[in-house]
Design a protein around this motif. Structure first.
Motif, PDB file in Angstrom:
ATOM      1  N   UNK A   1     -15.212  27.456   9.693  1.00  0.00           N
ATOM      2  CA  UNK A   1     -15.350  26.935  11.050  1.00  0.00           C
ATOM      3  C   UNK A   1     -14.813  27.912  12.088  1.00  0.00           C
ATOM      4  N   UNK A   2     -13.688  28.548  11.754  1.00  0.00           N
ATOM      5  CA  UNK A   2     -13.111  29.537  12.674  1.00  0.00           C
ATOM      6  C   UNK A   2     -14.032  30.745  12.819  1.00  0.00           C
ATOM      7  N   UNK A   3     -14.633  31.183  11.717  1.00  0.00           N
ATOM      8  CA  UNK A   3     -15.523  32.357  11.777  1.00  0.00           C
ATOM      9  C   UNK A   3     -16.758  32.050  12.623  1.00  0.00           C
ATOM     10  N   UNK A   4     -17.300  30.838  12.498  1.00  0.00           N
ATOM     11  CA  UNK A   4     -18.461  30.461  13.311  1.00  0.00           C
ATOM     12  C   UNK A   4     -18.078  30.350  14.790  1.00  0.00           C
ATOM     13  N   UNK A   5     -16.907  29.764  15.047  1.00  0.00           N
ATOM     14  CA  UNK A   5     -16.462  29.640  16.435  1.00  0.00           C
ATOM     15  C   UNK A   5     -16.275  31.015  17.069  1.00  0.00           C
ATOM     16  N   UNK A   6     -15.629  31.937  16.333  1.00  0.00           N
ATOM     17  CA  UNK A   6     -15.414  33.286  16.866  1.00  0.00           C
ATOM     18  C   UNK A   6     -16.734  34.015  17.080  1.00  0.00           C
ATOM     19  N   UNK A   7     -17.705  33.771  16.198  1.00  0.00           N
ATOM     20  CA  UNK A   7     -19.006  34.420  16.333  1.00  0.00           C
ATOM     21  C   UNK A   7     -19.709  33.969  17.612  1.00  0.00           C
ATOM     22  N   UNK A   8     -19.503  32.726  17.970  1.00  0.00           N
ATOM     23  CA  UNK A   8     -20.230  32.157  19.111  1.00  0.00           C
ATOM     24  C   UNK A   8     -19.518  32.374  20.441  1.00  0.00           C
ATOM     25  N   UNK A   9     -18.173  32.355  20.418  1.00  0.00           N
ATOM     26  CA  UNK A   9     -17.407  32.345  21.661  1.00  0.00           C
ATOM     27  C   UNK A   9     -17.242  33.746  22.234  1.00  0.00           C
ATOM     28  N   UNK A  10     -17.693  33.921  23.455  1.00  0.00           N
ATOM     29  CA  UNK A  10     -17.549  35.202  24.143  1.00  0.00           C
ATOM     30  C   UNK A  10     -16.077  35.586  24.262  1.00  0.00           C
TER      31      UNK A  10
END
Length: 664
Positions: free
Chosen positions: A112-121
């Motif tokens: 979940x953290x990796x997906x959030x970091x991938x998406x968040x500018x």
């Protein structure tokens, strides 16, 4: 206009490779030049860095991996946000495949953290994201570290350098087999830069790092066949439009003349510096004051030497000096000159000795004047046949602040909690056999940490060196309990003597570098960052580690990034680290960097405790060092101090700011 408004959801061709045209050389990352020196040497021993291979400067705003890829492809950072969209879509759409490929690298509950970091500018990105980018772009991506760090910390997904192949794509479906080359720009490994080849230079024979995320392909899969399938250095390079246009204008650029030649610019700058120097030296009365301070003194007949009540030493003259509310004694020998005596007194007590702007009467000048007054009164008394007496009214008074300069380091003495050892035992089961702690080694760690945090004497610790040597080899995802144990061990010089070969191994990375590696900015959880900052703070307590701390590139970068956090605990932990660096009296270059980091943080900091720690840092660093003080002035610190002095609700912040204003 913000850069994001220029983004297009449609990328240009992704088979381009940016190369540098000498006539229009982009900004070079000097830190990367220093960090990577000697890492790209050809067969004849020639270092290709700077000549054939150029690390191009990129913005450090959390999007640096995407900026670096955008520059490596097209020579501009214009497509960073679109690259982030493509990367996120690739990772999110094929999440099960990535979970399988990175099973041993990412905990099951960490995606979940990796997906959030991938998406968040603005969120920092990791090797998993570099792997996803390789597949999204359908071409290889290579990330280099310095040769020394590749050897020290390894290669592949668990190291600091890796080759990422688009393994989700069949080799024949790749847009090109020419890789995108990136690198870290310093030993902290938090900022990516693109490596561009100078146009018309022979293609380097790249020594590629290990291929990442291949374990799930089978135990017998080696890198060589994969590299042959996915990488071809002989494939023709396609240049983006920007480079083609620059080549067309190359001749025109070569003929352009600058408005001022380098020699004329140098002469102008030299003349300005010379005029400033002459102006400073020709102040009215300046030379006369210096001569008077250094002039030899002949005492009257019958003069007797005096004993200082403070240190018992004998001097020709002893003058009382009031610092705050406490009286000290200034010893002066007539042959040495008053300035020498005044500066010795100030240095001993950590007060500034060089002239600084904004103080009506300089500390040194005030003491010289006081000595002259005391000397004249004493000489008159002896001449009149009286005994020399120094009355309280004759005492020189210098206002000081009890918080600066700080002399003793801040230390985190909290005991290592039982929950930490429970987590340590849990993570211990996940380690390879050669890194697993035995029951006796865990017990040894428990006993030693309990002793050092309580201040008890340590009788013996037979297994401590073996246990810690294993802990520092654990991967970053298991670092949290390790960092808390190290934080406790750094409280004791005696324990660290036992661990010297582990903390400072010959020809290997020091414990300071390992601490930074175990808490990477891009991927480490919040708790790991805080524990690493606290361990580094306690490490300043160990005299033998201080030179290593001072020499470790990236230490202040980590503190600076932590000071930008939204979390108060992390910012305060970083500020306390800066305080301890200041207390340890670093060399001038590190003093200036520490002042720059502190001043930058003060621009946005609102929390009174963090502000106070930063002010103590600055005050301790500029004390007794006019060059460091001038650096603080150049960074426009005075308006900030005026604001704290008039608006802060904290008395210690107000008083510290007021005292710094006197110094500056």
């Amino acid at each position: 206009m913000q850069l994001k408004s220029l983004q297009s959801h449609k990328l240009p061709r992704v088979d381009y490779t940016f190369q540098v045209v000498p006539a229009t050389m982009p900004d070079i990352d000097d830190e990367a030049m220093s960090y990577l020196a000697g890492s790209f040497v050809d067969s004849s021993g020639h270092d290709l860095l700077g000549d054939t291979i150029v690390p191009v400067l990129t913005k450090g705003d959390g999007n640096c991996l995407l900026h670096a890829v955008s520059q490596a492809l097209w020579g501009a950072e214009l497509f960073s946000f679109t690259l982030r969209e493509r990367m996120y879509k690739e990772l999110d759409t094929n999440l099960e495949w990535y979970q399988k490929m990175a099973k041993d690298h990412v905990p099951a509950d960490g995606w979940g953290d990796y997906l959030r970091d991938a998406r968040q500018e603005g969120s920092s990105l990791s090797f998993v994201h570099a792997f996803a980018l390789s597949n999204a772009l359908r071409r290889p991506v290579v990330i280099f570290a310095s040769q020394a760090k590749r050897v020290a910390f390894g290669e592949g997904e668990d190291g600091v350098s890796a080759t990422f192949l688009p393994l989700r794509i069949a080799p024949e479906n790749c847009v090109t087999k020419q890789p995108i080359y990136l690198a870290w720009n310093h030993s902290l490994h938090v900022h990516y830069v693109p490596l561009a080849v100078v146009v018309r230079k022979p293609q380097p024979k790249w020594s590629l790092p290990r291929v990442a995320f291949t374990k799930m392909l089978g135990d017998f899969i080696s890198d060589e066949p994969l590299l042959r399938q996915y990488i071809n250095h002989d494939e023709p390079i396609k240049l983006p439009k920007l480079v083609r246009a620059q080549l067309e204008r190359e001749h025109e650029h070569a003929l352009q003349q600058t408005a001022m030649s380098p020699d004329a610019a140098y002469s102008s700058m030299a003349a300005e510096i010379l005029s400033m120097t002459l102006g400073a030296a020709s102040r009215p009365g300046h030379g006369a004051a210096v001569a008077a301070a250094e002039a030899p003194v002949t005492p009257p007949p019958g003069w007797e030497r005096m004993t200082s009540p403070e240190d018992g030493e004998q001097y020709d003259l002893v003058a009382p000096v009031l610092l705050g509310t406490k009286t000290f004694y200034l010893g002066y020998n007539f042959a040495e000159g008053k300035r020498v005596a005044a500066e010795r007194f100030l240095k001993k007590r950590g007060l500034p000795v060089r002239p600084m702007r904004g103080i009506p009467v300089q500390f040194t000048d005030k003491l010289i004047s006081h000595l002259s007054f005391v000397q004249e009164r004493a000489f008159n008394q002896v001449t009149e046949g009286k005994k020399v007496t120094l009355k309280p009214v004759e005492t020189a008074s210098i206002v000081t602040c009890k918080w600066i300069p700080k002399e003793a380091p801040l230390l985190y003495r909290k005991p290592v909690e039982a929950a930490c050892f429970e987590k340590l035992m849990q993570f211990n089961k996940a380690q390879d056999q050669d890194k697993q702690l035995s029951a006796s080694e865990v017990e040894c760690l428990r006993v030693v940490t309990e002793a050092v945090t309580s201040g008890a004497s340590l009788v013996s610790a037979p297994s401590i060196s073996t246990a810690v040597a294993k802990l520092v080899r654990w991967k970053a995802i298991f670092a949290a309990p390790v960092l808390d144990v190290l934080r406790a061990l750094f409280l004791s010089n005696d324990v660290c003597v036992l661990l010297r070969d582990v903390f400072l191994p010959p020809k290997q990375s020091s414990i300071v570098e390992k601490l930074l590696f175990m808490s990477p900015i891009a991927t480490a959880p919040f708790a790991t960052h805080v524990l690493a900052l606290r361990a580094l703070t306690n490490a300043t307590n160990i005299k033998e580690l201080r030179p290593v701390l001072f020499e470790t590139r990236g230490l202040l970068d980590k503190a600076g990034l932590a000071l930008k956090s939204n979390d108060r605990v992390m910012r305060l932990s970083a500020a306390n680290l800066l305080v301890n660096i200041a207390v340890a009296q670093p060399p001038l270059s590190l003093r200036k960097q520490c002042i720059e980091t502190s001043c930058a943080a003060l621009n946005a900091e609102k929390d009174e405790d963090v502000v106070f720690a930063l002010l103590v840092t600055v005050g301790t660093l500029i004390c007794n060092n006019s060059e460091a003080a001038q650096r603080a002035l150049n960074l426009a610190i005075r308006p900030k101090l005026l604001g704290y002095n008039t608006q802060s609700q904290s008395q210690k912040v107000k008083q510290t700011a007021e005292h710094l204003l006197r110094w500056l």
